[in-house]
Design a protein around this motif. Sequence first.
Motif, mmCIF file in Angstrom:
data_model
loop_
_atom_site.group_PDB
_atom_site.id
_atom_site.type_symbol
_atom_site.label_atom_id
_atom_site.label_comp_id
_atom_site.label_asym_id
_atom_site.label_seq_id
_atom_site.Cartn_x
_atom_site.Cartn_y
_atom_site.Cartn_z
ATOM 1 N N LEU A 227 -5.895 48.342 6.291
ATOM 2 C CA LEU A 227 -5.927 47.017 7.163
ATOM 3 C C LEU A 227 -5.166 46.046 6.540
ATOM 4 O O LEU A 227 -4.593 45.223 6.885
ATOM 5 N N LEU A 228 -4.805 46.293 5.093
ATOM 6 C CA LEU A 228 -3.968 45.336 4.384
ATOM 7 C C LEU A 228 -2.608 45.814 4.181
ATOM 8 O O LEU A 228 -1.874 45.043 3.820
ATOM 9 N N ALA A 229 -2.367 47.107 4.502
ATOM 10 C CA ALA A 229 -0.893 47.458 4.106
ATOM 11 C C ALA A 229 0.070 46.699 5.169
ATOM 12 O O ALA A 229 -0.249 46.320 6.246
ATOM 13 N N ARG A 230 1.189 46.383 4.543
ATOM 14 C CA ARG A 230 2.479 45.755 5.295
ATOM 15 C C ARG A 230 1.925 44.503 5.883
ATOM 16 O O ARG A 230 2.283 44.198 6.996
ATOM 17 N N GLY A 231 1.197 43.833 5.214
ATOM 18 C CA GLY A 231 0.749 42.390 5.691
ATOM 19 C C GLY A 231 -0.214 42.388 6.913
ATOM 20 O O GLY A 231 -0.471 41.412 7.602
ATOM 21 N N GLY A 232 -0.822 43.512 7.321
ATOM 22 C CA GLY A 232 -1.748 43.649 8.086
ATOM 23 C C GLY A 232 -1.412 43.803 9.516
ATOM 24 O O GLY A 232 -2.011 43.636 10.653
#
Length: 328
Positions: free
Chosen positions: A134-139
């Motif tokens: 969910l947090l990867a690459r700014g969501g």
Amino acid sequence: MHRLITLLYCLSASAFLAPLQRCHRARRAITQKAANGAEDLNALKVADLKVLLKERGLKVSGKKQELIDRLEEHAAAEAPKPPPAPTPRVTPGNVPDAQLAETIVDLLVTEILEARRSNTTINPDTLASKREALLARGGTALEEVATRRLAAAPHDTELAGAVALVRGFQRAEFQLRSRDAMREILRAATLGSAQLDDCFEKLSKEGRLDGPFARYVEELEQQQKAKPGDGLLDRVLVIVRDRVKAEGGASKELRVLARALRCSDEDETREFLSKEFSISLDFAARFEAYVEAAAAFADGAEDGGGASLQGIGRVREVVGELRRAMPV
């Protein structure tokens, strides 16, 4: 007389046990054949099949093929099932690519949606286990999934609720992650510029200096304008804002050169660049060419280069030394 009685007793016992032993041997043979598969079941007699059915508590009526089918269905139901495939575990050092992150988030939305439709309590671990995706690459993965699924079912209120729940969890996690990053930066700022550089480099490699963190910094700046007082925080916020912008737009070569120029001497420069070059030989070659171009630019500057030219000369010398020691 006594011997005669003993002999008669043995004969009678043998006469009683022999049929029983034959029965047990026959049953073991039947069971063994059943364990060997469907072909051996076809070779058994109906009476043998009924023995197997009775042992398993199944109906014994029907034609031979029906008895075989009943045994096979029971065997399939009793066979051990393989364990479910584990959900890919994602850690800060193992950030998923865009497609994998989107797949994980899509599965999460489906799990939440099914739980809502069945009026089942949502396990917090279900959300926590997908945190890094969910947090990867700014969501961006969640936004891709939400846009696609809501466009396909614009009037599905349950789906909209599931997406809203996941978005709320994502916002809270971004807030916590950004707060932790800011704590690390403030701690490094009290130790010196070198430690601050190392902290920024670490956060950048972990992908934590992204859009949500930049928005967090902007919010902090607005709050500080309303209630100034913490001088260190004010100064660090300006540094952080500029560094986040630089990390987002600058090339790796420029970031490494800027960090190398801030090294105090050749030994520190050599130690820093050795770590950077150990990651990739290709980057080492690109960086050498980049430093040559920077040195040529500084040499042709109107002010004669000054301290900047001296710093680039030091970096250039160290780069050449490291490159000569590297395999071709």
